[in-house]
Design a protein around this motif. Structure first.
Motif, PDB file in Angstrom:
ATOM      1  N   VAL A   1      91.926   2.305 -78.045  1.00 21.45           N
ATOM      2  CA  VAL A   1      93.020   2.602 -77.103  1.00 21.45           C
ATOM      3  C   VAL A   1      92.461   2.654 -75.684  1.00 21.45           C
ATOM      4  N   ALA A   2      93.045   1.852 -74.803  1.00 21.50           N
ATOM      5  CA  ALA A   2      92.536   1.680 -73.437  1.00 21.50           C
ATOM      6  C   ALA A   2      92.274   3.002 -72.744  1.00 21.50           C
ATOM      7  N   GLY A   3      91.097   3.112 -72.150  1.00 25.84           N
ATOM      8  CA  GLY A   3      90.814   4.239 -71.273  1.00 25.84           C
ATOM      9  C   GLY A   3      90.435   5.530 -71.973  1.00 25.84           C
ATOM     10  N   THR A   4      90.478   5.556 -73.317  1.00 27.87           N
ATOM     11  CA  THR A   4      90.095   6.783 -74.004  1.00 27.87           C
ATOM     12  C   THR A   4      88.580   6.951 -73.942  1.00 27.87           C
ATOM     13  N   TYR A   5      88.145   8.165 -74.259  1.00 31.95           N
ATOM     14  CA  TYR A   5      86.724   8.497 -74.257  1.00 31.95           C
ATOM     15  C   TYR A   5      85.940   7.497 -75.106  1.00 31.95           C
ATOM     16  N   GLU A   6      86.422   7.266 -76.346  1.00 31.88           N
ATOM     17  CA  GLU A   6      85.671   6.396 -77.255  1.00 31.88           C
ATOM     18  C   GLU A   6      85.745   4.935 -76.812  1.00 31.88           C
ATOM     19  N   ALA A   7      86.863   4.553 -76.180  1.00 31.52           N
ATOM     20  CA  ALA A   7      86.999   3.171 -75.722  1.00 31.52           C
ATOM     21  C   ALA A   7      85.984   2.869 -74.621  1.00 31.52           C
ATOM     22  N   ILE A   8      85.817   3.814 -73.704  1.00 37.43           N
ATOM     23  CA  ILE A   8      84.885   3.615 -72.594  1.00 37.43           C
ATOM     24  C   ILE A   8      83.446   3.512 -73.124  1.00 37.43           C
ATOM     25  N   ALA A   9      83.087   4.410 -74.059  1.00 42.60           N
ATOM     26  CA  ALA A   9      81.733   4.384 -74.620  1.00 42.60           C
ATOM     27  C   ALA A   9      81.494   3.104 -75.413  1.00 42.60           C
TER      28      ALA A   9
END
Lengths: 221, 269
Positions: free
Chosen positions: B144-152
């Motif tokens: 999901v765009a922009g979530t913590y896990e997405a960024i990592a």
């Protein structure tokens, strides 16, 4: 009640990324128009044809493209085809969806333009000794282009705005995608959306002005 | 000075001062309703039951908060990207919406102390031979765009190179759909969501492919940055939930097992 302090500096820092996104947006719009016009010409010919094998598929395309939301068309290109095992990347799905939509609308634009030119003109040309092809090229085509040109640029603007629907299928490199991504990282929603809106406006306006200029050069008496 | 002048002076002062000092906390108590922005496609934190009623950890948490304030709770369904607009436009008072407390976001919105902590796992399909975080190298993944896990995840995919690519989606449901269709080969999601979606059986053949070695994702309640009174109340509320054992109780109900620590050793907050 709107409790928000605008921090423009933070938004301006994001501007280079958003300009890159704007370029991708323009690229998709241009590609979808080039392919869309090509398909639309074929569809228009098919819809004027007497063969039902040409008429009905072309009519079905136009009916679906013009009477369903562009959002569904793009969504179906990605997730719809995906459930049949055909995987289009977000970029291709977005391009396919918009092209499908463009072709449907442009087909009717071209057909309408073609209809607007009376048969008697071709007959007059023929009586001056022109062949069928020459009469079409010299008499029908220039008039048809003149009628269809501005509606076509209209569709181009619509194509630019339709690219913003790509986020629903995971498109992240176009202007809306980049903006959404920056938004969920920084939460500066309103500055980023305002900037994106200005960029969309600028692109659409530039395209329209360019088209006006081109039309003035091409279609002056 | 006679008492009449003093009395009218006091009344005037009350009229002038009264509304000026009322803050969001007062407004909520006065209005009798606490409106919580909750994400309802993020089970077990928030979702809908068969009767379309909102349920989940965040929904219960909001109800507890409303009870503590002595008001009615109202759940305002809010997709992840709309959490800030919901607060700013006054549609919701508090975000009980699993919001990761990044420093970047804290420039915009007010965070309480963490009320929940997520660990992340790799979620994949049967037959992809993905069994660890490292085996995501060179694969097409999404989140999901922009979530913590997405960024990592996106950072790692770019760091690894090897032809892997990352796709952001707008909602968790889209990620699961894309994964089950084979558009992406794996995603990284919080362990709570992963076990809940595998158990639900809504998408066939999904399986957990190992832990993602991220720092735990601490999430906080959010409200407007300048609402100190409310933020102060919320901090104490989070503290009380843990102290009273209610946090553990809710964790067992929605996730199962021992609730994770909400504190980091050797530092405040």
């Amino acid at each position: 009640m709107f409790d928000y302090t605008f921090q423009w500096r933070q938004a301006y820092r994001a501007l280079p990324q958003m300009l890159d996104g704007a370029l991708v947006t323009l690229q998709i719009a241009v590609l979808s128009m080039v392919i869309g016009v090509t398909i639309a010409v074929i569809l228009a010919v098919a819809r004027n044809s007497h063969s039902r094998w040409l008429y009905w598929p072309a009519t079905a395309w136009v009916e679906v493209a013009r009477n369903t939301p562009a959002l569904f068309q793009i969504y179906m290109a990605h997730f719809g085809l995906g459930s049949f095992g055909i995987y289009l990347s977000p970029y291709v799905a977005l391009l396919a969806g918009i092209t499908f939509n463009n072709a449907g609308y442009l087909c009717e634009t071209f057909r309408g333009a073609l209809r607007a030119i009376p048969d008697t003109q071709v007959r007059a040309g023929r009586s001056l000794g022109m062949g069928q092809a020459k009469a079409f090229r010299l008499i029908v085509l220039p008039q048809m282009l003149r009628i269809a040109f501005l509606p076509t640029t209209n569709q181009m603007v619509w194509a630019i705005l339709m690219t913003s629907l790509g986020v629903t299928v995971g498109m992240s490199t176009d202007l809306t995608g980049v903006t959404q991504d920056l938004n969920s990282r920084t939460f500066r929603t309103f500055e980023l959306f305002a900037l994106a809106a200005v960029l969309y406006y600028a692109i659409a306006k530039a395209v329209m002005l360019g088209a006006r200029l081109l039309a003035w050069r091409l279609f002056r008496y | 000075m006679n008492s009449k002048i003093i009395a009218s002076g006091l009344i005037a002062a009350a009229v002038l001062v009264g509304p000026a000092t009322a803050d969001k906390l007062d407004d909520i108590i006065a209005s009798g309703t606490l409106r919580c922005a909750v994400v309802l496609d993020f089970p077990p934190m928030g979702s809908r039951d068969e009767n379309n009623e909102p349920i989940g950890f965040d929904v219960d948490y909001c109800n507890d908060l409303a009870k503590a304030l002595g008001v009615e709770a109202e759940i305002v369904e809010t997709p992840f990207p709309d959490r800030i607009p919901a607060l700013v436009s006054g549609r919701a008072d508090v975000g009980v919406a699993s919001t990761s407390d990044t420093l970047e976001r804290a420039k915009t919105v007010g965070f309480t102390i963490p009320y929940f902590a997520f660990t992340n796992v790799v979620l994949t399909r049967d037959g992809t031979e993905i069994d660890s975080y490292e085996s995501l190298k060179g694969k097409t993944v999404g989140s999901v765009a922009g979530t913590y896990e997405a960024i990592a995840l996106e950072e790692d995919i770019n760091k690894w190179g090897e032809g892997g690519s990352f796709r952001p989606y707008q909602s968790q449901a889209d990620v699961f759909l894309a994964l089950s269709q084979g558009q992406i080969e794996a995603t990284v999601v919080t362990s709570t969501v992963a076990s809940s979606i595998v158990e639900s059986g809504k998408y066939e053949g999904l399986t957990i492919g190992g832990d993602a070695p991220y720092i735990p994702d601490y999430v906080s309640l959010i409200t407007l940055r300048n609402e100190y009174g409310l933020l102060n109340y919320l901090d104490l509320f989070v503290n009380q939930q843990v102290r009273s054992g209610r946090y553990q109780e809710l964790y067992e109900k929605w996730v199962g097992g021992e609730a994770p620590d909400l504190t980091i050793n050797k530092v405040y907050r």
